[in-house]
Design a protein around this motif. Structure first.
Motif, PDB file in Angstrom:
ATOM      1  N   ALA A  19      39.659  41.694  40.076  1.00 30.82           N
ATOM      2  CA  ALA A  19      38.684  40.675  39.423  1.00 30.82           C
ATOM      3  C   ALA A  19      37.449  41.565  38.905  1.00 30.82           C
ATOM      4  CB  ALA A  19      38.461  39.560  40.334  1.00 30.82           C
ATOM      5  N   GLU A  20      37.215  41.335  37.818  1.00 27.36           N
ATOM      6  CA  GLU A  20      36.078  41.936  37.029  1.00 27.36           C
ATOM      7  C   GLU A  20      34.936  41.307  36.910  1.00 27.36           C
ATOM      8  OE1 GLU A  20      37.727  43.024  33.300  1.00 27.36           O
ATOM      9  OE2 GLU A  20      39.078  44.772  34.349  1.00 27.36           O
ATOM     10  N   ALA A  42      39.799  37.755  34.894  1.00 28.92           N
ATOM     11  CA  ALA A  42      41.145  38.292  35.251  1.00 28.92           C
ATOM     12  C   ALA A  42      41.541  38.519  33.771  1.00 28.92           C
ATOM     13  CB  ALA A  42      41.912  37.542  35.990  1.00 28.92           C
ATOM     14  N   THR A  43      42.456  39.742  33.601  1.00 29.78           N
ATOM     15  CA  THR A  43      42.750  39.900  32.274  1.00 29.78           C
ATOM     16  C   THR A  43      44.202  39.658  31.782  1.00 29.78           C
ATOM     17  OG1 THR A  43      43.536  42.148  33.174  1.00 29.78           O
ATOM     18  CG2 THR A  43      41.144  42.230  32.261  1.00 29.78           C
ATOM     19  N   ALA A  50      47.135  36.124  40.863  1.00 35.94           N
ATOM     20  CA  ALA A  50      46.818  36.897  42.045  1.00 35.94           C
ATOM     21  C   ALA A  50      45.429  36.629  42.686  1.00 35.94           C
ATOM     22  CB  ALA A  50      47.231  38.269  41.767  1.00 35.94           C
ATOM     23  N   VAL A  51      44.505  36.682  41.577  1.00 35.73           N
ATOM     24  CA  VAL A  51      43.088  36.526  42.319  1.00 35.73           C
ATOM     25  C   VAL A  51      42.918  34.910  42.877  1.00 35.73           C
ATOM     26  CG1 VAL A  51      40.762  36.023  41.450  1.00 35.73           C
ATOM     27  CG2 VAL A  51      42.000  38.059  40.545  1.00 35.73           C
ATOM     28  N   LEU A  91      38.443  33.127  35.311  1.00 35.93           N
ATOM     29  CA  LEU A  91      38.722  32.999  33.916  1.00 35.93           C
ATOM     30  C   LEU A  91      39.226  34.386  33.187  1.00 35.93           C
ATOM     31  CD1 LEU A  91      35.487  31.705  34.315  1.00 35.93           C
ATOM     32  CD2 LEU A  91      36.019  30.553  32.387  1.00 35.93           C
ATOM     33  N   THR A  92      39.715  34.338  31.867  1.00 36.24           N
ATOM     34  CA  THR A  92      40.024  35.623  31.265  1.00 36.24           C
ATOM     35  C   THR A  92      38.623  35.794  30.583  1.00 36.24           C
ATOM     36  OG1 THR A  92      40.745  34.103  29.406  1.00 36.24           O
ATOM     37  CG2 THR A  92      42.501  34.938  30.852  1.00 36.24           C
ATOM     38  N   PRO A  93      38.454  37.155  30.287  1.00 43.18           N
ATOM     39  CA  PRO A  93      36.956  37.496  29.436  1.00 43.18           C
ATOM     40  C   PRO A  93      37.031  36.508  28.375  1.00 43.18           C
ATOM     41  CG  PRO A  93      38.524  39.471  30.047  1.00 43.18           C
ATOM     42  CD  PRO A  93      39.228  38.117  30.665  1.00 43.18           C
ATOM     43  N   GLU A  94      37.857  36.113  27.472  1.00 42.75           N
ATOM     44  CA  GLU A  94      37.767  35.411  26.275  1.00 42.75           C
ATOM     45  C   GLU A  94      37.258  34.212  26.788  1.00 42.75           C
ATOM     46  OE1 GLU A  94      40.499  38.785  25.861  1.00 42.75           O
ATOM     47  OE2 GLU A  94      40.746  36.940  27.079  1.00 42.75           O
TER      48      GLU A  94
END
Length: 150
Positions: A19-20, A42-43, A50-51, A91-94
């Motif tokens: 995760a980022e 998560a992208t 998975a996260v 969350l996704t980055p967007e």
């Protein structure tokens, strides 16, 4: 297990799945319902899954903690895991940029991901103030009652 330890463990398990931009926000004194937010990105949908799954599995296996609630689907690109006073947002980055939770809770101090730094002192909880009803509403009610009487 302490709430901060739960938050840090969740952050660590999110990191295990790459995760980022993982952050822990200390909401004590700012929110009446939650003490810590763990935010991570998560992208892709498989990485979201998975996260989330890794956090749940590892918390259960290593710490005996099960989430009280979990919400979100992979199409929404925002998954939530609730551990009582700790809420994990994947969350996704967007979506993360769009909802800007870090900005929304901009007063919340960030907590170090590793336990070698202590948590900041909590701010005193804000007291709820009862909202006063505007006088215009009362006048409108009186006028409506007067019209019905005529």
């Amino acid at each position: 297990m302490e709430d901060l330890a739960i938050a840090r463990a969740c952050a660590e398990f999110a990191d295990d799945k790459k995760a980022e931009n993982i952050r822990i926000l200390d909401l004590r004194g700012l929110s009446p319902v939650i003490d810590y937010f763990v935010l991570c990105s998560a992208t892709s949908a498989p990485q979201l899954r998975a996260v989330r799954d890794n956090i749940e599995d590892e918390m259960k296996e290593k710490h005996g903690q099960r989430p009280l609630y979990k919400d979100g689907n992979y199409e929404s690109q925002w998954l939530i895991i609730d551990y009582g006073n700790v809420m994990v947002h994947v969350l996704t980055p967007e979506k993360r940029e769009y909802y800007a939770l870090e900005e929304l809770w901009g007063d919340a101090p960030e907590v170090a991901l590793k336990s070698d730094e202590p948590a900041p002192e909590p701010k005193p909880r804000a007291k709820k103030v009862a909202a006063k009803k505007p006088a215009a509403k009362k006048a409108a009610t009186k006028r409506a009652t007067k019209k019905k009487a005529d």
